[in-house]
Design an enzyme around this catalytic site. Structure first.
Site, PDB file in Angstrom:
ATOM      1  N   LYS A 286     -48.617 -77.991  11.053  1.00  0.00           N
ATOM      2  CA  LYS A 286     -49.715 -77.093  10.673  1.00  0.00           C
ATOM      3  C   LYS A 286     -51.050 -77.640  11.184  1.00  0.00           C
ATOM      4  O   LYS A 286     -51.908 -76.886  11.645  1.00  0.00           O
ATOM      5  CB  LYS A 286     -49.766 -76.913   9.150  1.00  0.00           C
ATOM      6  CG  LYS A 286     -48.600 -76.163   8.540  1.00  0.00           C
ATOM      7  CD  LYS A 286     -48.447 -74.727   9.017  1.00  0.00           C
ATOM      8  CE  LYS A 286     -49.550 -73.814   8.567  1.00  0.00           C
ATOM      9  NZ  LYS A 286     -49.252 -72.381   8.888  1.00  0.00           N
TER      10      LYS A 286
ATOM     11  N   TYR B  42     -43.877 -81.000   8.413  1.00  0.00           N
ATOM     12  CA  TYR B  42     -44.452 -79.669   8.153  1.00  0.00           C
ATOM     13  C   TYR B  42     -45.971 -79.724   8.291  1.00  0.00           C
ATOM     14  O   TYR B  42     -46.576 -78.952   9.043  1.00  0.00           O
ATOM     15  CB  TYR B  42     -44.050 -79.175   6.756  1.00  0.00           C
ATOM     16  CG  TYR B  42     -44.944 -78.061   6.242  1.00  0.00           C
ATOM     17  CD1 TYR B  42     -44.956 -76.809   6.853  1.00  0.00           C
ATOM     18  CD2 TYR B  42     -45.798 -78.258   5.142  1.00  0.00           C
ATOM     19  CE1 TYR B  42     -45.793 -75.780   6.389  1.00  0.00           C
ATOM     20  CE2 TYR B  42     -46.635 -77.245   4.683  1.00  0.00           C
ATOM     21  CZ  TYR B  42     -46.628 -76.012   5.302  1.00  0.00           C
ATOM     22  OH  TYR B  42     -47.459 -75.008   4.850  1.00  0.00           O
TER      23      TYR B  42
ATOM     24  N   THR C  68     -52.832 -74.886   5.410  1.00  0.00           N
ATOM     25  CA  THR C  68     -52.546 -75.525   4.125  1.00  0.00           C
ATOM     26  C   THR C  68     -53.415 -76.764   3.915  1.00  0.00           C
ATOM     27  O   THR C  68     -53.793 -77.436   4.886  1.00  0.00           O
ATOM     28  CB  THR C  68     -51.053 -75.930   4.098  1.00  0.00           C
ATOM     29  OG1 THR C  68     -50.830 -76.836   3.027  1.00  0.00           O
ATOM     30  CG2 THR C  68     -50.626 -76.650   5.383  1.00  0.00           C
ATOM     31  N   ASP C  69     -53.661 -77.086   2.648  1.00  0.00           N
ATOM     32  CA  ASP C  69     -54.391 -78.329   2.333  1.00  0.00           C
ATOM     33  C   ASP C  69     -53.558 -79.570   2.663  1.00  0.00           C
ATOM     34  O   ASP C  69     -54.087 -80.682   2.699  1.00  0.00           O
ATOM     35  CB  ASP C  69     -54.802 -78.352   0.851  1.00  0.00           C
ATOM     36  CG  ASP C  69     -53.625 -78.310  -0.109  1.00  0.00           C
ATOM     37  OD1 ASP C  69     -52.486 -78.019   0.328  1.00  0.00           O
ATOM     38  OD2 ASP C  69     -53.830 -78.564  -1.311  1.00  0.00           O
TER      39      ASP C  69
HETATM   40  P1  NAD Z   1     -42.418 -68.293   3.910  1.00  0.00           P
HETATM   41  O1  NAD Z   1     -41.510 -69.349   4.420  1.00  0.00           O
HETATM   42  O2  NAD Z   1     -42.106 -67.619   2.634  1.00  0.00           O
HETATM   43  O3  NAD Z   1     -42.599 -67.160   5.011  1.00  0.00           O
HETATM   44  C1  NAD Z   1     -42.689 -67.429   6.382  1.00  0.00           C
HETATM   45  C2  NAD Z   1     -42.267 -66.182   7.134  1.00  0.00           C
HETATM   46  O4  NAD Z   1     -42.379 -66.436   8.540  1.00  0.00           O
HETATM   47  C3  NAD Z   1     -40.804 -65.776   6.878  1.00  0.00           C
HETATM   48  O5  NAD Z   1     -40.742 -64.417   6.495  1.00  0.00           O
HETATM   49  C4  NAD Z   1     -40.115 -66.011   8.211  1.00  0.00           C
HETATM   50  O6  NAD Z   1     -39.057 -65.091   8.464  1.00  0.00           O
HETATM   51  C5  NAD Z   1     -41.262 -65.838   9.198  1.00  0.00           C
HETATM   52  N1  NAD Z   1     -41.008 -66.531  10.461  1.00  0.00           N
HETATM   53  C6  NAD Z   1     -40.545 -67.805  10.630  1.00  0.00           C
HETATM   54  N2  NAD Z   1     -40.401 -68.074  11.940  1.00  0.00           N
HETATM   55  C7  NAD Z   1     -40.798 -66.959  12.621  1.00  0.00           C
HETATM   56  C8  NAD Z   1     -40.894 -66.634  14.006  1.00  0.00           C
HETATM   57  N3  NAD Z   1     -40.537 -67.505  14.951  1.00  0.00           N
HETATM   58  N4  NAD Z   1     -41.364 -65.423  14.343  1.00  0.00           N
HETATM   59  C9  NAD Z   1     -41.730 -64.527  13.384  1.00  0.00           C
HETATM   60  N5  NAD Z   1     -41.641 -64.769  12.062  1.00  0.00           N
HETATM   61  C10 NAD Z   1     -41.189 -65.982  11.680  1.00  0.00           C
HETATM   62  O7  NAD Z   1     -43.858 -68.986   3.861  1.00  0.00           O
HETATM   63  P2  NAD Z   1     -45.099 -68.688   2.912  1.00  0.00           P
HETATM   64  O8  NAD Z   1     -45.024 -69.555   1.726  1.00  0.00           O
HETATM   65  O9  NAD Z   1     -45.252 -67.212   2.741  1.00  0.00           O
HETATM   66  O10 NAD Z   1     -46.281 -69.237   3.817  1.00  0.00           O
HETATM   67  C11 NAD Z   1     -46.957 -68.397   4.737  1.00  0.00           C
HETATM   68  C12 NAD Z   1     -48.022 -69.194   5.450  1.00  0.00           C
HETATM   69  O11 NAD Z   1     -48.947 -69.739   4.516  1.00  0.00           O
HETATM   70  C13 NAD Z   1     -47.467 -70.382   6.236  1.00  0.00           C
HETATM   71  O12 NAD Z   1     -48.165 -70.473   7.446  1.00  0.00           O
HETATM   72  C14 NAD Z   1     -47.751 -71.584   5.345  1.00  0.00           C
HETATM   73  O13 NAD Z   1     -47.944 -72.735   6.109  1.00  0.00           O
HETATM   74  C15 NAD Z   1     -49.053 -71.141   4.669  1.00  0.00           C
HETATM   75  N6  NAD Z   1     -49.289 -71.697   3.327  1.00  0.00           N
HETATM   76  C16 NAD Z   1     -48.340 -71.584   2.336  1.00  0.00           C
HETATM   77  C17 NAD Z   1     -48.626 -72.072   1.066  1.00  0.00           C
HETATM   78  C18 NAD Z   1     -47.632 -71.938  -0.062  1.00  0.00           C
HETATM   79  O14 NAD Z   1     -47.874 -72.472  -1.155  1.00  0.00           O
HETATM   80  N7  NAD Z   1     -46.531 -71.221   0.097  1.00  0.00           N
HETATM   81  C19 NAD Z   1     -49.846 -72.693   0.803  1.00  0.00           C
HETATM   82  C20 NAD Z   1     -50.782 -72.796   1.844  1.00  0.00           C
HETATM   83  C21 NAD Z   1     -50.495 -72.283   3.094  1.00  0.00           C
END
Ligand code: NAD
Ligand code: TYD
Length: 338
Positions: A154, A150, A125-126
């Site tokens: 990351k 958080y 993430t940014d």
């Molecule tokens: P989310 O919270 O919707 O999904 C995360 C998933 O990880 C969930 O399905 C959860 O069940 C699973 N999970 C959590 N702990 C776990 C474990 N111990 N073992 C296996 N699975 C596990 O998150 P998201 O928004 O889909 O984000 C996904 C990734 O992208 C993350 O790494 C986040 O940091 C990154 N990200 C998100 C955004 C955003 O805007 N949502 C932006 C940039 C980066």
């Protein structure tokens, strides 16, 4: 091509699994997820039931189980998205953020290195860069300066991936994306929370003065970028991913657009106490991924937001089930004393 997607039942992971089955139908995709509060198997159930994707309910912090999976499957490619992802939850308790985001990433790296996984894309993430003033944008070499637990977790996981690349000549890349929005987005984050609260006639709790700026990216455009990084990105490199400047908006404006699309009144907005250390503005410079991999975002924000609002209107059952049970106790804790 054997591919593992971690966090595959979450927001971005499930969109990525749908995207891969469309764009690379010959790939054998394993969807791994622990199904925490944020994971929902319904997001990918059509693909699992049709046999297009194999589902594994596993914990990425369980080193024996993860090692066994990699030994059996010999993956060519891993997209690592599993994480604890919500800033507000990390402020209430940081423990799981360290365990899942840092230890979980290390466990996957150990297994991928040991079993000679071809390529590893770590989705970050940014927010690892911290907060921007009114102008400028983060580049890939901007020093890391996370402000939330958080973001700190990351940042630690990003550094672990990059260290594996240096130490072991590991074929990994890190992507740092701005805020995503779209279908299957858990209704604790701004856009799905405000859409669903407005549909229910509930207040929209806007933090502080509502002038914090985020750069929004439609989730499918993120998936497009991730596939390009997987196939053509360079080992040991970081790639920023983000929306165009028209998608860089204060929360107040995003809220106004949501209410307008739903035909709901402005008095649903309730300005509440601010989030501690609330980052003022995020924006990323995406020159590197544009020049090297030919990626640009395709979906204008007003079009993507309209499609997203329509999806939540058509899928009331999906979010109605989520916004009950355990969700309510988080909501109470997070919003009670603001
Ligand atoms: P989310 O919270 O919707 O999904 C995360 C998933 O990880 C969930 O399905 C959860 O069940 C699973 N999970 C959590 N702990 C776990 C474990 N111990 N073992 C296996 N699975 C596990 O998150 P998201 O928004 O889909 O984000 C996904 C990734 O992208 C993350 O790494 C986040 O940091 C990154 N990200 C998100 C955004 C955003 O805007 N949502 C932006 C940039 C980066
Ligand atoms: P969020 O979706 O939690 O993503 P992030 O904190 O990772 O950027 O929040 C997006 C913006 O919306 C952020 O500036 C915080 C703000 N916000 C609110 O004003 N009210 C809310 O209830 C939530 C969840 C977020």
């Amino acid at each position: 091509m054997k591919v593992l997607v971690t966090g595959a039942a979450g927001f971005i992971g499930s969109n990525l699994v749908h995207y891969l089955t469309k764009e690379r139908p010959s790939w054998k995709v394993t969807a791994l997820d622990l199904l925490t509060y944020a994971g929902n198997l319904k997001n990918i159930s059509s693909l699992v039931e049709s046999g297009q994707v194999r589902f594994e309910r596993l914990d990425i912090t369980d080193d024996k189980v993860i090692d066994g999976l990699f030994e059996r499957e010999k993956y060519d490619l891993v997209f690592h998205l599993a994480a604890e992802s919500h800033v507000d939850r990390s402020i209430l308790s940081a423990r799981e953020f360290v365990s899942t985001n840092v230890t979980g990433t290390q466990v996957l790296l150990d297994a991928a290195y040991k079993h000679k996984t071809g390529r590893f894309v770590h989705i970050s993430t940014d927010e690892v860069y911290g907060s921007l003033g009114p102008t400028g944008a983060f580049v890939e070499t901007t020093p890391l300066d996370p402000t939330s637990p958080y973001a700190a977790s990351k940042a630690a996981s990003d550094l672990m991936v990059l260290a594996f690349c240096k130490t072991h000549k590991f074929n990994g890349s890190v992507t740092r994306c701005t805020n995503n929005y779209g279908f299957y987005h858990f209704p604790e984050k701004l856009i799905p929370l405000f859409i669903t609260n407005a549909m229910e006639g509930k207040k929209l709790p806007l933090y502080g003065d509502g002038m914090n700026v985020r750069s929004w990216l439609f989730v499918t455009d993120h998936c497009d970028a991730l596939l390009r990084v997987a196939e053509k990105g360079r080992a040991g490199e970081v790639y920023n991913i983000g929306g165009n400047s028209e998608a860089e908006l204060p929360n107040k404006e995003v809220t106004r657009m949501i209410l307008e699309l739903l035909g709901k009144p402005a008095d649903l907005v309730q300005q509440v106490g601010d989030r501690p250390a609330h980052d003022r503005r995020y924006a990323v410079d995406t020159t590197k991924i544009k020049d090297e991999l030919g990626w640009t975002p395709k979906t204008p924000f007003n079009e993507g937001l309209a499609r997203t609002v329509a999806w939540y209107q058509e899928n009331r059952e999906w979010w109605g089930e989520i916004k009950s049970g355990a969700y309510l106790s988080f909501y109470e804790k997070n919003y009670a004393n603001r």
